[in-house]
Each structure stands twice: as structure tokens, then as C-alpha cells.
Design an enzyme around this catalytic site. Structure first.
Site, PDB file in Angstrom:
ATOM      1  N   GLY A  10      47.747  45.811  50.276  1.00 55.96           N
ATOM      2  CA  GLY A  10      46.430  46.123  49.707  1.00 55.96           C
ATOM      3  C   GLY A  10      45.320  45.398  50.447  1.00 55.96           C
ATOM      4  O   GLY A  10      44.300  45.027  49.864  1.00 55.96           O
ATOM      5  N   GLU A  36      48.148  48.903  53.928  1.00 61.89           N
ATOM      6  CA  GLU A  36      47.301  49.696  53.019  1.00 61.89           C
ATOM      7  C   GLU A  36      47.984  51.038  52.788  1.00 61.89           C
ATOM      8  O   GLU A  36      48.924  51.390  53.499  1.00 61.89           O
ATOM      9  CB  GLU A  36      45.921  49.927  53.647  1.00 61.89           C
ATOM     10  CG  GLU A  36      44.797  49.119  53.009  1.00 61.89           C
ATOM     11  CD  GLU A  36      44.600  49.414  51.510  1.00 61.89           C
ATOM     12  OE1 GLU A  36      45.010  50.498  51.046  1.00 61.89           O
ATOM     13  OE2 GLU A  36      44.050  48.575  50.804  1.00 61.89           O
ATOM     14  N   ARG A  37      47.487  51.772  51.781  1.00 59.73           N
ATOM     15  CA  ARG A  37      48.061  53.103  51.570  1.00 59.73           C
ATOM     16  C   ARG A  37      47.636  54.027  52.711  1.00 59.73           C
ATOM     17  O   ARG A  37      46.566  53.842  53.297  1.00 59.73           O
ATOM     18  CB  ARG A  37      47.656  53.660  50.210  1.00 59.73           C
ATOM     19  CG  ARG A  37      46.212  53.906  50.073  1.00 59.73           C
ATOM     20  CD  ARG A  37      45.823  54.493  48.734  1.00 59.73           C
ATOM     21  NE  ARG A  37      44.408  54.288  48.531  1.00 59.73           N
ATOM     22  CZ  ARG A  37      43.446  54.934  49.180  1.00 59.73           C
ATOM     23  NH1 ARG A  37      43.745  55.862  50.073  1.00 59.73           N
ATOM     24  NH2 ARG A  37      42.170  54.661  48.953  1.00 59.73           N
ATOM     25  N   THR A 101      48.806  42.425  40.680  1.00 61.32           N
ATOM     26  CA  THR A 101      48.432  43.731  40.121  1.00 61.32           C
ATOM     27  C   THR A 101      48.541  43.718  38.600  1.00 61.32           C
ATOM     28  O   THR A 101      49.529  43.207  38.051  1.00 61.32           O
ATOM     29  CB  THR A 101      49.369  44.826  40.683  1.00 61.32           C
ATOM     30  OG1 THR A 101      49.398  44.705  42.094  1.00 61.32           O
ATOM     31  CG2 THR A 101      48.904  46.222  40.267  1.00 61.32           C
ATOM     32  N   HIS A 157      34.427  43.019  32.908  1.00 61.83           N
ATOM     33  CA  HIS A 157      34.720  43.136  34.338  1.00 61.83           C
ATOM     34  C   HIS A 157      33.786  44.141  34.994  1.00 61.83           C
ATOM     35  O   HIS A 157      33.142  44.940  34.319  1.00 61.83           O
ATOM     36  CB  HIS A 157      36.174  43.584  34.553  1.00 61.83           C
ATOM     37  CG  HIS A 157      37.168  42.475  34.378  1.00 61.83           C
ATOM     38  ND1 HIS A 157      37.632  42.104  33.142  1.00 61.83           N
ATOM     39  CD2 HIS A 157      37.760  41.645  35.274  1.00 61.83           C
ATOM     40  CE1 HIS A 157      38.483  41.095  33.288  1.00 61.83           C
ATOM     41  NE2 HIS A 157      38.579  40.793  34.561  1.00 61.83           N
ATOM     42  N   LYS A 161      36.844  48.462  37.727  1.00 58.48           N
ATOM     43  CA  LYS A 161      38.167  48.093  37.186  1.00 58.48           C
ATOM     44  C   LYS A 161      38.810  49.294  36.502  1.00 58.48           C
ATOM     45  O   LYS A 161      38.160  50.028  35.763  1.00 58.48           O
ATOM     46  CB  LYS A 161      38.038  46.911  36.219  1.00 58.48           C
ATOM     47  CG  LYS A 161      39.398  46.420  35.725  1.00 58.48           C
ATOM     48  CD  LYS A 161      39.338  45.014  35.173  1.00 58.48           C
ATOM     49  CE  LYS A 161      40.690  44.583  34.622  1.00 58.48           C
ATOM     50  NZ  LYS A 161      41.726  44.501  35.686  1.00 58.48           N
ATOM     51  N   THR A 168      44.534  39.795  31.947  1.00 57.30           N
ATOM     52  CA  THR A 168      44.289  38.427  31.469  1.00 57.30           C
ATOM     53  C   THR A 168      44.051  38.415  29.964  1.00 57.30           C
ATOM     54  O   THR A 168      44.559  37.541  29.251  1.00 57.30           O
ATOM     55  CB  THR A 168      43.069  37.830  32.198  1.00 57.30           C
ATOM     56  OG1 THR A 168      43.333  37.879  33.601  1.00 57.30           O
ATOM     57  CG2 THR A 168      42.801  36.403  31.766  1.00 57.30           C
TER      58      THR A 168
HETATM   59  P1  NAD Z   1      41.002  47.363  44.839  1.00 53.30           P
HETATM   60  O1  NAD Z   1      41.077  48.764  44.336  1.00 53.30           O
HETATM   61  O2  NAD Z   1      39.745  46.881  45.510  1.00 53.30           O
HETATM   62  O3  NAD Z   1      42.224  47.059  45.847  1.00 53.30           O
HETATM   63  C1  NAD Z   1      43.518  47.550  45.718  1.00 53.30           C
HETATM   64  C2  NAD Z   1      43.952  48.020  47.094  1.00 53.30           C
HETATM   65  O4  NAD Z   1      45.346  48.375  47.045  1.00 53.30           O
HETATM   66  C3  NAD Z   1      43.177  49.271  47.544  1.00 53.30           C
HETATM   67  O5  NAD Z   1      42.583  49.046  48.813  1.00 53.30           O
HETATM   68  C4  NAD Z   1      44.252  50.343  47.590  1.00 53.30           C
HETATM   69  O6  NAD Z   1      44.032  51.328  48.604  1.00 53.30           O
HETATM   70  C5  NAD Z   1      45.504  49.488  47.882  1.00 53.30           C
HETATM   71  N1  NAD Z   1      46.745  50.226  47.630  1.00 53.30           N
HETATM   72  C6  NAD Z   1      47.003  51.129  46.652  1.00 53.30           C
HETATM   73  N2  NAD Z   1      48.233  51.636  46.806  1.00 53.30           N
HETATM   74  C7  NAD Z   1      48.775  51.019  47.898  1.00 53.30           C
HETATM   75  C8  NAD Z   1      50.026  51.135  48.566  1.00 53.30           C
HETATM   76  N3  NAD Z   1      50.976  51.998  48.139  1.00 53.30           N
HETATM   77  N4  NAD Z   1      50.255  50.350  49.641  1.00 53.30           N
HETATM   78  C9  NAD Z   1      49.314  49.491  50.097  1.00 53.30           C
HETATM   79  N5  NAD Z   1      48.081  49.368  49.509  1.00 53.30           N
HETATM   80  C10 NAD Z   1      47.828  50.120  48.421  1.00 53.30           C
HETATM   81  O7  NAD Z   1      41.331  46.450  43.582  1.00 53.30           O
HETATM   82  P2  NAD Z   1      41.197  44.858  43.427  1.00 53.30           P
HETATM   83  O8  NAD Z   1      39.960  44.538  42.674  1.00 53.30           O
HETATM   84  O9  NAD Z   1      41.471  44.185  44.732  1.00 53.30           O
HETATM   85  O10 NAD Z   1      42.412  44.589  42.407  1.00 53.30           O
HETATM   86  C11 NAD Z   1      43.748  44.971  42.713  1.00 53.30           C
HETATM   87  C12 NAD Z   1      44.657  44.652  41.542  1.00 53.30           C
HETATM   88  O11 NAD Z   1      44.678  43.238  41.344  1.00 53.30           O
HETATM   89  C13 NAD Z   1      44.178  45.256  40.200  1.00 53.30           C
HETATM   90  O12 NAD Z   1      45.321  45.582  39.436  1.00 53.30           O
HETATM   91  C14 NAD Z   1      43.426  44.099  39.551  1.00 53.30           C
HETATM   92  O13 NAD Z   1      43.370  44.190  38.146  1.00 53.30           O
HETATM   93  C15 NAD Z   1      44.288  42.940  39.999  1.00 53.30           C
HETATM   94  N6  NAD Z   1      43.620  41.628  40.000  1.00 53.30           N
HETATM   95  C16 NAD Z   1      44.386  40.582  39.610  1.00 53.30           C
HETATM   96  C17 NAD Z   1      43.872  39.298  39.658  1.00 53.30           C
HETATM   97  C18 NAD Z   1      44.779  38.143  39.311  1.00 53.30           C
HETATM   98  O14 NAD Z   1      44.362  36.966  39.404  1.00 53.30           O
HETATM   99  N7  NAD Z   1      46.052  38.422  38.962  1.00 53.30           N
HETATM  100  C19 NAD Z   1      42.565  39.072  40.101  1.00 53.30           C
HETATM  101  C20 NAD Z   1      41.801  40.180  40.515  1.00 53.30           C
HETATM  102  C21 NAD Z   1      42.346  41.459  40.464  1.00 53.30           C
END
Ligand code: NAD
Length: 272
Positions: A10, A36-37, A101, A157, A161, A168
Site C-alpha cells: 500500500g 501497490e494494487r 488495516t 476522521h 475514511k 480504534t
Molecule cells: P489509503 O486509501 O490512502 O491507502 C491504502 C492503499 O492501499 C491505497 O493506495 C490502495 O491502492 C492500496 N491497496 C489496496 N489494495 C491493495 C493491494 N491488493 N495491494 C497493494 N496495495 C493495495 O488509506 P490509508 O489512510 O493509508 O489507510 C489504510 C488502512 O490503514 C485503512 O484501513 C485505515 O483505516 C488504516 N489505518 C490504520 C492506522 C493504525 O494505526 N492501525 C492508522 C491509519 C490508518
């Protein structure tokens, strides 16, 4: 000690950029691969360029399995289906996983549990140190105050989102339920609308707000007649999640198979 070889799944996302920056500033960890996807604009680009750092010599691939061939630990902040398939790759190649995620359903959870029989996985709905303290505090306050205090969990958020309530907020609900020795599934009320009737004693309520660029605000409210206690955490930068995830990546290398939490990584046990 040799550097931990880390891959990022990602890499083109919001957390992807924060992770690339964090990795480049962390001694002892080396970013060796990123994916990335298929079809994403980041595919083929240098990770350093994506994060505004200048070229770092690692190109973003659209082969998820490929990054599991060169990394010892993969950090995954993607989407639920992607995370489930990455867990399978990780188990197949003996690579440890750090999962951020959120919004995982039962099938995704089962995929993580399966993989955790073969590899070590750190999974957290929130990698910030402050939120992990808030989890421990919420459990302790819930067990101290008892069920006469109504618990409401409010989160806000950014507008992009995709899941609600946030992972959380749900983890905070689990912590409160744990403190009260009840099952969250039995008492959770997820959003209210219309003639809802009076609040049920013992319910744990959730409210989700969305807007602008809010990185992540969470408040746990304990309210009874005559007083109200509110515990609040506000994240103002994704770097706090990235720092926790990179710390987890260094920690998880070489651990026995199992599903670990951020509490294990920062050795938080019991009440804070
Ligand atoms: P985002 O949409 O900006 O990024 C996610 C990325 O993953 C995208 O670029 C997407 O194209 C990529 N992706 C999707 N399918 C894929 C695949 N099969 N292979 C490779 N890449 C792929 O989202 P974000 O804000 O970066 O958040 C991502 C996730 O993390 C969400 O579920 C969010 O809730 C979570 N998150 C968790 C925390 C934590 O501390 N645990 C903090 C922030 C966000």
C-alpha cells in the site's frame, strides 16, 4: 546486528507515504520492497519520490507476492481483502507481518488467525503510543466505575475514511467491555436515529463523525447523574502511526508464530 529488511504494502496510500518517510529516518530498518494494487499511479515509481524524499532506489511493484520474497517483515496498511491475501503470502514465504488495516470482517480475521499459526503478526487498530495508553486507561476506568456510568465512544476522521466506527473506536469498546467483564457484541449500540427509546443500562454507544483532514480523534465518555469523565486522544499527524508500525516491525522479526498486539510491543500490561 544486520538491518531488518522491510517491505511496505500500500505504498501509494496516505499511510504508505508516512511509512516510507519513517523508514528512511529509522536506523536498523531498511526498506527493500514496496507494492501497490495493479493500475495504481504509484506502480513503477520510486518510493522516495512518492514520499517527497528524492529517489531511494526502490520501485513500487504491482506484485504483492514479490515483496514477500525479499522482505523479512512486511507492513500492511491497505484494505481488508488485500490484507487477507497478504497474510497468505506471508505464511507461505515465512515473512512476519505488521497489519494496520481496519474494517476487517470475520473472513479477514480468520485469514490472519490461520497465518498466525505459521508466522508472527502484530496487528493493531491504532499504532500510536497515546492510543495504546488510552486503551489500557479505558479498561481500568471501566472496571473502577462500574455499569452505572454510561459509556459513549465518539470518533472523528477525515472525509476519505471508508469504515465506521473506526477500528480504534471498536478497540476502545472492547477495552471497556473487558473492564466490565461483558461481551461487546452483546452491548454495543452503533449509531442512533429516530425514536430509539431510552438508553439501555450497560450499553456501549458509538458515534462516528467524518470531515476534512482529521487524522483521528477519539473520546471515551463515562457519564452518570451528576458527573462525566471524558478521556480524549487526538492524532494530528500520521507519523505517530508510522513510528509505532516501524517499531513493531523491528520487534516482530524473529518472534515465534502468533498474533501479537501493540501492548506486547510496548510492554503495556494491565491498567496503565
Ligand atoms: P489509503 O486509501 O490512502 O491507502 C491504502 C492503499 O492501499 C491505497 O493506495 C490502495 O491502492 C492500496 N491497496 C489496496 N489494495 C491493495 C493491494 N491488493 N495491494 C497493494 N496495495 C493495495 O488509506 P490509508 O489512510 O493509508 O489507510 C489504510 C488502512 O490503514 C485503512 O484501513 C485505515 O483505516 C488504516 N489505518 C490504520 C492506522 C493504525 O494505526 N492501525 C492508522 C491509519 C490508518
Amino acid at each position: 546486528m544486520t538491518d531488518t529488511r522491510v517491505g511496505i504494502a500500500g505504498a501509494g496510500g496516505r499511510m504508505g507515504a508516512a511509512l516510507i518517510r519513517q523508514m528512511s529516518a529509522t536506523a536498523g530498518c531498511r526498506l527493500v520492497a514496496a507494492c501497490e494494487r495493479s493500475g495504481h499511479l504509484a506502480v513503477g515509481r520510486d518510493v522516495g519520490d512518492l514520499a517527497g524524499l528524492g529517489a531511494l532506489g526502490v520501485a513500487v511493484s504491482d506484485s504483492a507476492e514479490g515483496i514477500f520474497r525479499s522482505a523479512e517483515v512486511v507492513i500492511d496498511f491497505t484494505a481488508p481483502d488485500a490484507t487477507a491475501s497478504h497474510a497468505e503470502f506471508a505464511a507461505r514465504h515465512g515473512v512476519a507481518l505488521v497489519v494496520g488495516t481496519t474494517g476487517l470482517g470475520p473472513a479477514h480475521e480468520a485469514a490472519l488467525q490461520d497465518a498466525a499459526r505459521k508466522i508472527a503478526i502484530v496487528r493493531a487498530a491504532n499504532f500510536s503510543i497515546g492510543v495504546n495508553l488510552l486503551l489500557a486507561l479505558s479498561e481500568r476506568v471501566a472496571s473502577t466505575l462500574g455499569a452505572d456510568y454510561d459509556v459513549e465512544i465518539v470518533e472523528m476522521h477525515h472525509r476519505h475514511k471508508k469504515d465506521a466506527p473506526s477500528g480504534t473506536a471498536l478497540a476502545l469498546g472492547e477495552a471497556v467491555a473487558e473492564g466490565r467483564k461483558v461481551s461487546l457484541a452483546d452491548v454495543a449500540v452503533r449509531g442512533r436515529d429516530g425514536i430509539t427509546g431510552e438508553r439501555k443500562p450497560g450499553a456501549i454507544g458509538f458515534a462516528a463523525l467524518r470531515g476534512g483532514d482529521v487524522v483521528g480523534d477519539h473520546t471515551v465518555i463515562f457519564a452518570t447523574e451528576g458527573e462525566r469523565l471524558e478521556l480524549t486522544h487526538k492524532a494530528s499527524h500520521r507519523r505517530v502511526f508510522a513510528a509505532g508500525a516501524v517499531r513493531a516491525a523491528a520487534w516482530v522479526k524473529g518472534r515465534p508464530p502468533g498474533l501479537y498486539s501493540m501492548r506486547d510491543v510496548i510492554a503495556l500490561t494491565g491498567g496503565a
